[in-house]
Write a protein that holds these residues in place. Structure first.
Motif, PDB file in Angstrom:
ATOM      1  N   MET A 129       2.477   2.302   2.175  1.00  0.00           N
ATOM      2  CA  MET A 129       1.233   1.424   2.854  1.00  0.00           C
ATOM      3  C   MET A 129       0.986   2.239   4.306  1.00  0.00           C
ATOM      4  O   MET A 129      -0.303   2.256   4.420  1.00  0.00           O
ATOM      5  CB  MET A 129       2.020   0.095   3.585  1.00  0.00           C
ATOM      6  N   LYS A 130       1.608   3.201   4.684  1.00  0.00           N
ATOM      7  CA  LYS A 130       1.403   3.917   5.970  1.00  0.00           C
ATOM      8  C   LYS A 130       0.095   4.905   5.490  1.00  0.00           C
ATOM      9  O   LYS A 130      -1.031   5.268   6.395  1.00  0.00           O
ATOM     10  CB  LYS A 130       2.408   4.674   6.517  1.00  0.00           C
ATOM     11  N   LEU A 155      -1.540   4.662   2.535  1.00  0.00           N
ATOM     12  CA  LEU A 155      -2.779   3.819   1.724  1.00  0.00           C
ATOM     13  C   LEU A 155      -3.641   3.077   2.569  1.00  0.00           C
ATOM     14  O   LEU A 155      -5.027   3.501   2.525  1.00  0.00           O
ATOM     15  CB  LEU A 155      -2.031   2.679   0.947  1.00  0.00           C
ATOM     16  N   MET A 156      -3.049   2.451   3.536  1.00  0.00           N
ATOM     17  CA  MET A 156      -4.010   1.282   4.366  1.00  0.00           C
ATOM     18  C   MET A 156      -5.095   2.180   5.160  1.00  0.00           C
ATOM     19  O   MET A 156      -6.397   1.833   4.912  1.00  0.00           O
ATOM     20  CB  MET A 156      -3.374   0.650   5.269  1.00  0.00           C
ATOM     21  N   LYS A 189      -7.085   4.568   4.106  1.00  0.00           N
ATOM     22  CA  LYS A 189      -7.708   5.087   3.009  1.00  0.00           C
ATOM     23  C   LYS A 189      -8.626   3.908   2.447  1.00  0.00           C
ATOM     24  O   LYS A 189      -9.645   3.868   1.994  1.00  0.00           O
ATOM     25  CB  LYS A 189      -7.060   5.704   1.615  1.00  0.00           C
ATOM     26  N   LYS A 221      -8.852   0.805   4.425  1.00  0.00           N
ATOM     27  CA  LYS A 221      -9.337  -0.041   5.596  1.00  0.00           C
ATOM     28  C   LYS A 221     -10.794  -0.172   5.578  1.00  0.00           C
ATOM     29  O   LYS A 221     -11.735   0.684   5.358  1.00  0.00           O
ATOM     30  CB  LYS A 221      -8.973   0.567   6.848  1.00  0.00           C
ATOM     31  N   ASP A 272      -9.659  -5.874   0.789  1.00  0.00           N
ATOM     32  CA  ASP A 272      -8.897  -6.913   1.779  1.00  0.00           C
ATOM     33  C   ASP A 272      -7.266  -6.468   1.514  1.00  0.00           C
ATOM     34  O   ASP A 272      -6.735  -6.141   0.470  1.00  0.00           O
ATOM     35  CB  ASP A 272      -9.003  -8.019   0.572  1.00  0.00           C
ATOM     36  N   GLY A 273      -6.887  -6.434   2.707  1.00  0.00           N
ATOM     37  CA  GLY A 273      -5.558  -5.964   3.160  1.00  0.00           C
ATOM     38  C   GLY A 273      -4.257  -6.854   2.279  1.00  0.00           C
ATOM     39  O   GLY A 273      -3.265  -6.311   1.545  1.00  0.00           O
ATOM     40  N   VAL A 302      -4.600  -5.897  -1.186  1.00  0.00           N
ATOM     41  CA  VAL A 302      -3.665  -4.714  -1.317  1.00  0.00           C
ATOM     42  C   VAL A 302      -2.289  -4.702  -1.530  1.00  0.00           C
ATOM     43  O   VAL A 302      -1.676  -4.167  -2.678  1.00  0.00           O
ATOM     44  CB  VAL A 302      -4.160  -3.319  -0.255  1.00  0.00           C
ATOM     45  N   ASN A 303      -1.746  -5.553  -0.894  1.00  0.00           N
ATOM     46  CA  ASN A 303      -0.385  -5.582  -0.635  1.00  0.00           C
ATOM     47  C   ASN A 303       0.171  -6.445  -1.783  1.00  0.00           C
ATOM     48  O   ASN A 303       1.232  -6.132  -2.453  1.00  0.00           O
ATOM     49  CB  ASN A 303       0.089  -6.599   0.628  1.00  0.00           C
TER      50      ASN A 303
END
Length: 148
Positions: free
Chosen positions: A123-124, A126-127, A129, A131, A135-136, A139-140
Motif C-alpha cells: 500500500m505504501k 501503491l497509493m 500511484k 491517488k 477510490d481508496g 483499491v484496498n
C-alpha cells in the motif's frame, strides 16, 4: 486553461440560462478552488484541482449518507451536486486498471505471492500511484482479494 476559468465560464452560462441550482453548485466549486489557490499563493496544478473536486464530491456523499430518508429535498440536492461535480472530476480507474497497477507494484517489490503481512509495504508504494485516480476503498478491496 485552468479549471477555475472553465468553471467560471460554465457558471456564467448557467446564470444566463437561469439554472439556479447548477449555478450554485459551480459557485461553490469555484469558491473552493479559489480558496485553495489563495492558501497556496500560486496557480494550482491539475492534480490539485482534481483533489478539490474529489473532496467536494466526498463531502456531498457523506451528507447524503447522513440524511434521513424523509428529507427528499436534501437527498435530491446532494444527488444533483454530485452529478454536476462529477463533470469536473478526473476519470477514475476501473478494477482492471487497478489490478494492472497492483501487479506492477508487486513486480517492483519482487513479491510473487502477496500475504497479509505484505499489505502495508504494498500500500505504501501503491497509493501514491493511484491517488486521485482510483477510490481508496476499491483499491484496498481489490488488494485484499489478491492476498493469500
Amino acid at each position: 486553461m485552468s479549471k477555475i476559468d472553465v468553471v467560471r465560464g460554465e457558471m456564467m452560462a448557467a446564470m444566463k440560462a437561469k439554472d439556479k441550482e447548477r449555478k450554485n453548485v459551480l459557485s461553490s466549486l469555484l469558491t473552493a478552488l479559489k480558496n485553495v489557490q489563495i492558501d497556496k499563493r500560486e496557480e494550482l496544478t491539475e492534480a490539485e484541482e482534481d483533489q478539490v473536486v474529489l473532496k467536494l464530491i466526498k463531502q456531498s456523499k457523506e451528507t447524503l449518507e447522513m440524511t434521513p430518508a424523509d428529507r427528499q429535498d436534501i437527498i435530491d440536492e446532494c444527488n444533483y451536486t454530485i452529478k454536476v461535480l462529477e463533470e469536473y472530476a478526473p476519470e477514475m480507474m476501473d478494477e482492471n486498471k487497478i489490478k494492472e497497477v497492483i501487479d506492477g507494484v508487486l513486480k517492483e517489490l519482487s513479491i510473487d505471492k502477496p500475504s497479509a503481512s505484505d499489505k502495508g509495504k504494498i500500500m505504501k508504494v501503491l497509493m501514491p500511484k493511484v491517488k486521485g485516480k482510483a477510490d481508496g476503498g476499491l483499491v484496498n478491496k481489490i488488494l485484499g482479494g489478491m492476498l493469500e
